[in-house]
Scaffold this active site. Structure first.
Site, PDB file in Angstrom:
ATOM      1  CB  CYS A  86      72.238 -58.707  49.462  1.00 17.84           C
ATOM      2  SG  CYS A  86      73.841 -57.995  49.881  1.00 17.84           S
TER       3      CYS A  86
ATOM      4  CB  CYS B  17      68.841 -79.881  54.216  1.00 23.00           C
ATOM      5  SG  CYS B  17      68.861 -78.096  53.968  1.00 23.00           S
TER       6      CYS B  17
END
Length: 409
Positions: free
Chosen positions: A363, A142
């Site tokens: 956000c 990853c």
């Protein structure tokens, strides 16, 4: 039947959109693509004419994994696109602002991740879900996660062997801390004596700082400390934490600049002290948060720290009971960092209180723009916006902004 479409724009989830609308994952504006149309979604996509902004995905798991949406796009394209999301959200409210250059966290800097783990006939399978799928993709290489988190995935697998069900999927949140790995598990078997003993032994075996199981702390070898400024805090299991240290510092720098010179600051939706405790180096702070466990952690962190100014705390649901103008008048700067829904009820009261400076961390550009409009109508100027991309290669966009009350208001 194969059909052909030209992608005109990206949606908020990062999908390419053609006229119709037709949604085509992992495509870019200007590309001609073909595929099978199922409802409004194009599948089996073939890119006939690629965009100049298309790049080879840096992660070998990208095709199968659903953890990223935009690795096929250049960094410059993603940066411009995220800035444009914020501009468009503000424009929809009739607003504009100075947009600072985007700050993007580096690769492999995520300090927290929730991996899905399933028991199988041969053992376990751990990783991220595929796009819109229950399929789990293993992620040994990853490009998002800190290498220490990737190395910790076998711990999640071991816990699934002990307390996972063949019928369900465990959600294992792995968080790096000053004291070691902090692990919080959801969706496991109900706790009983033998399982609790086995989990406590696993905590020792794997050297975990803390292990919690469906919000119950099983064992804590060392406090899973997070450092906020000069203070060290032990957040409750699963508590909110900024995704990367780099992103947290970028947001903190923006908030510190926005409130510079303030002597008394109120921090609304304060969490465990991400902003409150660093700001206490130069100002008295009143921290307000709905979750009492986070408030307690913040308070303990302040009491153990040295050299900070006074920090007071209050557990309060700011959606149902926002701070009122008479309570806000004691402060010369406001900091708020609400969840995705924004802070409409609290912002209505801020608009009435007319404090000189507001630092808003968001956000969700859409709810931010809605709240910004309320402040604008009350006589505030949106001085600048700093976009912070700590969810690299995703459609997620965060920002910090400074509002200043006009002299005539």
């Amino acid at each position: 039947m194969t059909q052909q479409f030209t992608i005109t724009r990206l949606g908020h989830q990062g999908d390419g959109i053609a006229d119709g609308p037709v949604y085509a994952p992992r495509t870019l504006p200007g590309e001609v693509v073909s595929g099978t149309l199922t409802g409004q979604v194009l599948t089996d996509i073939r890119v006939e004419t690629p965009s100049e902004d298309r790049v080879k995905a840096p992660c070998r798991h990208y095709k199968a994994c659903g953890g990223c949406q935009l690795q096929h796009a250049s960094d410059a394209f993603v940066a411009d696109w995220k800035l444009e999301i914020v501009r468009n959200a503000l424009a929809a409210q009739g607003l504009d602002a100075q947009m600072r250059p985007i700050h993007t966290s580096p690769e492999q800097s995520r300090r927290r991740a929730t991996v899905a783990v399933r028991r199988t006939k041969k053992g376990t399978l751990a990783g991220f879900h595929g796009r819109a799928s229950d399929t789990i993709t293993e992620i040994p290489d990853c490009r998002l996660l800190d290498p220490e988190l990737i190395a910790a995935i076998p711990v999640a697998e071991a816990l699934a062997v002990l307390g996972g069900s063949r019928k369900g999927i465990l959600a294992v949140t792995l968080t790096l801390s000053e004291g070691g790995l902090d692990v919080a598990v959801k969706g496991g078997k109900p706790l009983d004596g033998p399982l609790e003993l086995a989990l406590a032994q696993a905590t020792e075996k794997h050297g975990l700082a803390r292990l919690s199981w469906d919000d119950e702390v099983i064992a804590m070898r060392q406090a899973p400390l997070q450092r906020f400024g000069t203070a060290e805090v032990t957040p409750p299991p699963g508590a909110f934490l900024q995704a990367t240290k780099d992103g947290e510092q970028a947001l903190l720098q923006a908030v510190s600049e926005a409130t510079q010179g303030a002597k008394r600051v109120v921090d609304l939706f304060a969490g465990s002290g991400t902003f409150s405790l660093p700001l206490a180096q130069t100002a008295e702070v009143h921290a307000v948060e709905g979750e009492s466990a986070m408030v307690q952690a913040l308070d303990q962190g302040w009491r153990k720290a040295h050299g900070l100014k006074r920090v007071t705390t209050e557990a309060r649901d700011l959606f149902r009971r926002p701070l009122m103008p008479d309570e806000l008048k004691a402060f010369d700067a406001i900091v708020l960092d609400p969840p995705r829904a924004g802070a409409e009820a609290q912002v209505e009261e801020l608009a009435k209180a007319k404090r000189p400076v507001i630092a808003y961390v968001s956000c969700n550009p859409v709810s931010f723009a809605r709240d910004a409009k309320i402040l604008f109508n009350a006589g505030y100027t949106l001085e600048w916006v700093q976009v912070v991309d700590q969810f690299r290669w995703s459609s997620h966009t965060e920002l910090a902004a400074r509002f200043v009350l006009n002299a005539a208001s």
